[in-house]
Write a protein that holds these residues in place. Sequence first.
Motif, PDB file in Angstrom:
ATOM      1  N   ILE A  29     -17.863   9.366  -4.276  1.00 17.41           N
ATOM      2  CA  ILE A  29     -16.755   8.257  -4.376  1.00 17.41           C
ATOM      3  C   ILE A  29     -16.490   8.383  -2.993  1.00 17.41           C
ATOM      4  N   VAL A  30     -16.067   9.157  -1.782  1.00 15.09           N
ATOM      5  CA  VAL A  30     -15.030   9.334  -1.133  1.00 15.09           C
ATOM      6  C   VAL A  30     -16.907   8.859  -0.405  1.00 15.09           C
ATOM      7  N   THR A  31     -17.923   9.089  -0.019  1.00 15.10           N
ATOM      8  CA  THR A  31     -18.744   8.410   0.555  1.00 15.10           C
ATOM      9  C   THR A  31     -18.751   6.913   0.259  1.00 15.10           C
ATOM     10  N   ILE A  32     -18.216   6.202  -0.797  1.00 14.92           N
ATOM     11  CA  ILE A  32     -18.314   4.986  -1.657  1.00 14.92           C
ATOM     12  C   ILE A  32     -17.100   4.391  -0.537  1.00 14.92           C
ATOM     13  N   THR A  33     -16.218   4.962  -0.851  1.00 14.60           N
ATOM     14  CA  THR A  33     -15.246   4.725  -0.565  1.00 14.60           C
ATOM     15  C   THR A  33     -14.476   4.282   0.933  1.00 14.60           C
ATOM     16  N   ASP A  34     -15.141   5.187   1.298  1.00 12.40           N
ATOM     17  CA  ASP A  34     -15.374   4.755   3.077  1.00 12.40           C
ATOM     18  C   ASP A  34     -16.119   3.893   3.773  1.00 12.40           C
ATOM     19  N   LYS A  35     -17.045   3.692   2.975  1.00 11.63           N
ATOM     20  CA  LYS A  35     -18.331   2.494   3.331  1.00 11.63           C
ATOM     21  C   LYS A  35     -17.445   1.117   3.234  1.00 11.63           C
ATOM     22  N   LEU A  36     -16.523   0.948   2.060  1.00  7.76           N
ATOM     23  CA  LEU A  36     -15.744  -0.204   1.600  1.00  7.76           C
ATOM     24  C   LEU A  36     -14.753   0.235   2.301  1.00  7.76           C
ATOM     25  N   ARG A  37     -14.250   1.091   2.875  1.00 14.35           N
ATOM     26  CA  ARG A  37     -12.723   0.703   3.502  1.00 14.35           C
ATOM     27  C   ARG A  37     -11.322   0.723   1.930  1.00 14.35           C
ATOM     28  N   ILE A  38     -11.929   1.408   1.171  1.00 16.59           N
ATOM     29  CA  ILE A  38     -11.081   1.800   0.149  1.00 16.59           C
ATOM     30  C   ILE A  38      -9.791   2.924   0.233  1.00 16.59           C
ATOM     31  N   PRO A  39      -8.699   2.942  -0.142  1.00 13.18           N
ATOM     32  CA  PRO A  39      -7.510   4.440   0.031  1.00 13.18           C
ATOM     33  C   PRO A  39      -8.245   4.969  -1.072  1.00 13.18           C
ATOM     34  N   TYR A  40      -8.566   6.457  -1.133  1.00 17.36           N
ATOM     35  CA  TYR A  40      -8.612   6.655  -2.244  1.00 17.36           C
ATOM     36  C   TYR A  40      -8.037   7.930  -2.510  1.00 17.36           C
ATOM     37  N   ILE A  41      -7.375   7.939  -4.328  1.00 14.40           N
ATOM     38  CA  ILE A  41      -7.148   9.016  -3.935  1.00 14.40           C
ATOM     39  C   ILE A  41      -8.529  10.251  -5.393  1.00 14.40           C
ATOM     40  N   PHE A  42      -8.272  11.404  -5.244  1.00 15.34           N
ATOM     41  CA  PHE A  42      -9.624  11.353  -7.009  1.00 15.34           C
ATOM     42  C   PHE A  42      -8.232  12.455  -7.309  1.00 15.34           C
ATOM     43  N   LYS A  43      -8.550  11.980  -8.506  1.00 13.96           N
ATOM     44  CA  LYS A  43      -7.665  11.659 -10.008  1.00 13.96           C
ATOM     45  C   LYS A  43      -8.611  13.127 -10.826  1.00 13.96           C
ATOM     46  N   GLY A  44      -8.035  14.110 -11.687  1.00 12.84           N
ATOM     47  CA  GLY A  44      -9.019  15.246 -12.527  1.00 12.84           C
ATOM     48  C   GLY A  44      -7.658  15.906 -13.243  1.00 12.84           C
TER      49      GLY A  44
ATOM     50  N   MET B 137       1.007  -1.208   0.143  1.00  9.95           N
ATOM     51  CA  MET B 137      -0.169  -0.432  -0.071  1.00  9.95           C
ATOM     52  C   MET B 137       1.064   1.008  -0.145  1.00  9.95           C
ATOM     53  N   ILE B 138       0.706   1.706  -0.584  1.00 14.01           N
ATOM     54  CA  ILE B 138       0.957   3.784  -0.875  1.00 14.01           C
ATOM     55  C   ILE B 138       0.946   4.413   0.744  1.00 14.01           C
ATOM     56  N   GLN B 139       2.042   4.970   0.844  1.00 14.21           N
ATOM     57  CA  GLN B 139       1.870   6.012   1.763  1.00 14.21           C
ATOM     58  C   GLN B 139       1.099   7.090   1.540  1.00 14.21           C
ATOM     59  N   LEU B 140       0.514   8.151   1.451  1.00 15.72           N
ATOM     60  CA  LEU B 140       0.420   9.156   1.737  1.00 15.72           C
ATOM     61  C   LEU B 140      -0.608  10.413   2.324  1.00 15.72           C
ATOM     62  N   SER B 141      -0.316  11.281   2.855  1.00 14.62           N
ATOM     63  CA  SER B 141      -0.680  12.168   3.824  1.00 14.62           C
ATOM     64  C   SER B 141      -2.169  12.210   3.198  1.00 14.62           C
ATOM     65  N   LYS B 142      -3.735  12.348   4.170  1.00 17.81           N
ATOM     66  CA  LYS B 142      -4.481  12.594   4.386  1.00 17.81           C
ATOM     67  C   LYS B 142      -5.128  10.575   3.268  1.00 17.81           C
ATOM     68  N   LEU B 143      -4.138   9.686   3.468  1.00 13.33           N
ATOM     69  CA  LEU B 143      -4.686   8.751   2.545  1.00 13.33           C
ATOM     70  C   LEU B 143      -4.764   7.739   3.354  1.00 13.33           C
ATOM     71  N   ARG B 144      -7.023   7.283   3.532  1.00 16.74           N
ATOM     72  CA  ARG B 144      -7.418   7.131   4.551  1.00 16.74           C
ATOM     73  C   ARG B 144      -7.699   5.140   4.229  1.00 16.74           C
ATOM     74  N   HIS B 145      -7.869   4.871   5.527  1.00 16.42           N
ATOM     75  CA  HIS B 145      -7.456   3.039   5.096  1.00 16.42           C
ATOM     76  C   HIS B 145      -6.781   2.545   4.774  1.00 16.42           C
TER      77      HIS B 145
END
Length: 270
Positions: free
Chosen positions: A37-52, A1-9
């Motif tokens: 996506i934050v709502t979904i990934t928090d529910k499923l405990r998936i570490p999430y990075i927003f892309k744009g 798993m990558i370690q990034l500031s603010k990366l949850r779960h």
Amino acid sequence: MIQLSKLRHTDSPNFFLMAGPCAIEGRDMALQIAERIVTITDKLRIPYIFKGSYRKANRTKANSFTGIGDELALSILNEVGTTFNIPTVTDIHESDEAAMAAEAVDVLQIPAFLCRQTELLEAAARTGKAVNIKKGQFLSGESMHFAAEKVHAINPEATVILTDRGNSFGYGDLVVDYRNIPAMQSFGVPVVMDCTHSLQQPNQSSGVTGGKPALIATIAKAAIAVGADGLFIETHPDPSCAKSDGANMLPLDQLEGLLERLVRVREAIL
């Protein structure tokens, strides 16, 4: 798993997810997508990075959409990260863009066509940010070792991520070789499968890139089964109205169901 500031779960056994719109089209759209996506990934405990993407440089036609303005788009990316306390990623195309983009995001992405550009990789490394390098459509997984080396030569402590997005196959089509995932993992870096760009059909006669979004779930499930560390998925509330790459994006309302299935696949292989 990558370690990034603010990366949850980060204690979760799940894959991590890079997801969001292809391009930043406006503040409200970006915040809407991120919130969902934050709502979904928090529910499923998936570490999430927003892309744009704050700007699109690789376009088929000269009059294709490229962005809403660098400063505005980067400020929106920064607001997304601050509002939801999540890491963000955007792509850069010239070495002089690295420092500017690094002020707004946590991960700098190197586009596939530019993955051999030494000065670009070195500029990204100097920012101290994590660097996600997309594998060129013309390269094997094994050859991406050199791209990662260029970053680590400048910054040995840099977090490097390698992302597969398929290989060129004939004219105007791509094919995914899943051998690239373990090949790139052998370098000791997390490896991501780009489930949407790998389904592009570039260089269409219309001047607009095509795609096969119906196969996004197939690409994603196979990648998780092979052991990918993360997934990259572009998503939009209405891909038919997206200003960039709508032909291969996942409708936002389909994301939760797909991720639920992928979590079960992940559980099955652990």
